[in-house]
Motif scaffolding. Structure first.
Motif, PDB file in Angstrom:
ATOM      1  N   ALA A   1       0.861  -1.187   0.000  1.00 45.63           N
ATOM      2  CA  ALA A   1       0.000   0.000   0.000  1.00 45.63           C
ATOM      3  C   ALA A   1       0.890   1.227   0.000  1.00 45.63           C
ATOM      4  N   VAL A   2       0.625   2.169  -0.891  1.00 43.87           N
ATOM      5  CA  VAL A   2       1.404   3.404  -0.965  1.00 43.87           C
ATOM      6  C   VAL A   2       0.604   4.522  -0.307  1.00 43.87           C
ATOM      7  N   HIS A   3       1.211   5.197   0.661  1.00 46.90           N
ATOM      8  CA  HIS A   3       0.576   6.372   1.254  1.00 46.90           C
ATOM      9  C   HIS A   3       0.382   7.420   0.160  1.00 46.90           C
ATOM     10  N   PRO A   4      -0.739   8.173   0.168  1.00 46.73           N
ATOM     11  CA  PRO A   4      -0.986   9.116  -0.930  1.00 46.73           C
ATOM     12  C   PRO A   4       0.095  10.179  -1.090  1.00 46.73           C
ATOM     13  N   SER A   5       0.916  10.394  -0.070  1.00 45.52           N
ATOM     14  CA  SER A   5       2.041  11.319  -0.213  1.00 45.52           C
ATOM     15  C   SER A   5       3.149  10.740  -1.082  1.00 45.52           C
ATOM     16  N   GLY A   6       3.179   9.399  -1.235  1.00 44.01           N
ATOM     17  CA  GLY A   6       4.236   8.728  -1.969  1.00 44.01           C
ATOM     18  C   GLY A   6       5.525   8.586  -1.187  1.00 44.01           C
ATOM     19  N   GLU A   7       5.532   8.991   0.079  1.00 43.60           N
ATOM     20  CA  GLU A   7       6.758   8.982   0.869  1.00 43.60           C
ATOM     21  C   GLU A   7       6.857   7.780   1.806  1.00 43.60           C
ATOM     22  N   LEU A   8       5.847   6.924   1.818  1.00 44.30           N
ATOM     23  CA  LEU A   8       5.828   5.784   2.735  1.00 44.30           C
ATOM     24  C   LEU A   8       4.994   4.675   2.117  1.00 44.30           C
ATOM     25  N   VAL A   9       5.362   3.423   2.375  1.00 43.91           N
ATOM     26  CA  VAL A   9       4.571   2.283   1.936  1.00 43.91           C
ATOM     27  C   VAL A   9       4.336   1.361   3.125  1.00 43.91           C
ATOM     28  N   ALA A  10       3.315   0.518   3.010  1.00 42.30           N
ATOM     29  CA  ALA A  10       3.011  -0.480   4.034  1.00 42.30           C
ATOM     30  C   ALA A  10       2.810  -1.816   3.364  1.00 42.30           C
ATOM     31  N   THR A  11       3.338  -2.867   3.982  1.00 40.67           N
ATOM     32  CA  THR A  11       3.149  -4.215   3.482  1.00 40.67           C
ATOM     33  C   THR A  11       3.126  -5.170   4.669  1.00 40.67           C
TER      34      THR A  11
END
Length: 376
Positions: free
Chosen positions: A155-165
């Motif tokens: 999952a990409v945070h809408p800021s594009g600066e962080l992801v989650a998996t």
């Protein structure tokens, strides 16, 4: 309450109804896949219309490795480029690129991949094989580097600066957060602060459009829904969708609305639930097609695309067209409270994790380091 309006409807494949809908983050494009089907369908949702484009036909099923018999039972992994109209499809040890001109010839890769995801800058393809590793591939050059383990999806945070998996086993699942690397092929740079979930079998995490919430669908043993505030990771909602095993809910049935805090849920009866995660109030909307929902997503413009078990697709307007919500500056707050996981040692030994209420680190656990012992 939102007023839903039917914009368009299409008939698809009733024999292999769509079970996963992958939407492009910025363009009006959605790809659909199904287990036991070798066809990846693509739709253009521009202007409130539904138009099917040239699909990716992977051809006859290959004879699977006996040790991986389950591979023929799963849908082909796909990933959209974050900017361009480019879809990558994995099939065994090949990757196929789709553009509006149609699919390319398959490209050989070193291994078979179960999950794909693009980095937020679009220069690296993160790919997860069946073993305990992952790869970061530069699609421009074909070069690859080994990367930290992850599974299920990104999952990409809408800021594009962080992801989650996710990193899962049968006893527990960690929802890990990571910063994208800088130069391709760039691996995720995992962070110490993590969520811990009971059991395994969760779906890919899903950030809301404003970045203020994270939803997790799962797990292998119960149809559950958990929603966490971001960046605090405070659990704001937990719900069991069904107690009866006979009423299996669709796995890919969540979509965040444009209106902040509104989560849409597709049901096995065909209705759509509009859930306000802060007030926990739910409004049920009648089925747009009269058949159980098999998959759900929100398009880049905020419309809802609903796949049904009879093969039909419905594009729904969720109210007047609205501009994208302002993205909360939660990533900076989150990063200020954590640091990167060191490359050496066991991952779990470096994590500080929460279940949404309490916070622990490895030294708080017993000698075995069992996550189950930490759950209140």
């Amino acid at each position: 309450m939102t007023q839903l309006a039917l914009l368009a409807r299409l008939s698809a494949d009733g024999r292999h109804p769509v079970e996963q809908l992958a939407r492009h983050p910025r363009l009006p494009l959605v790809a659909g896949t199904a287990a036991k089907s070798r066809l990846v369908r693509i739709w253009d949702c521009d202007g409130g219309q539904l138009r099917e484009l040239a699909p990716v036909d992977l051809g006859p099923a290959r004879e699977p490795d006996p040790a991986e018999w389950w591979r023929s039972e799963t849908a082909p992994p796909v990933a959209w480029h974050p900017e361009r109209p480019l879809l990558v499809v994995a099939d065994g040890s090949t990757l196929t690129r789709w553009t509006p001109d149609g699919p390319s010839a398959p490209e050989q890769v070193s291994t078979a991949y179960l999950h794909l995801a693009f980095s937020p800058d679009g220069r690296t393809l993160w790919a997860k094989p069946s073993g305990g590793s992952s790869d970061a591939l530069d699609l421009a050059t074909g070069s690859a580097v080994p990367a930290p383990y992850w599974d299920t999806g990104v999952a990409v945070h809408p800021s594009g600066e962080l992801v989650a998996t996710l990193v899962s086993d049968q006893s527990a699942t960690f929802c890990l957060f990571a910063r994208p690397g800088a130069e391709p092929p760039a691996a995720m740079r995992q962070l110490r602060h993590a969520l811990v979930l009971a059991a395994d079998g969760y779906g890919t995490p899903l950030f809301s459009a404003d970045g203020r919430h994270l939803a997790v669908r799962g797990n292998a043993y119960v149809d559950s829904l958990d929603v966490f505030a971001f960046p605090s990771l405070r659990r704001v909602l937990t719900r069991t969708l069904a107690e009866d095993d006979a009423q299996r809910w669709p796995d890919e049935n969540l979509a965040w609305g444009v209106r902040p805090g509104v989560l849409w849920i597709g049901t096995p009866t065909g209705s759509l639930l509009e859930l306000d995660v802060e007030t926990q109030e739910t409004v049920e909307h009648p089925s747009p097609a009269g058949a159980p929902i098999s998959a759900l997503t929100a398009t880049a413009s905020g419309d809802l695309l609903v796949a049904h078990a009879d093969g039909a697709l419905a594009l729904l307007s969720a109210g007047p067209t609205a501009s994208a919500p302002e993205v909360a500056d939660g990533v900076a707050v989150f990063l200020a409270g954590t640091e990167e996981v060191p490359p050496e040692g066991e991952l779990e030994e470096h994590l500080v994790y929460t279940d949404g209420s309490g916070i622990w680190d490895f030294e708080d656990s017993d000698a075995s380091g069992s996550v189950n012992q930490l759950m209140p």
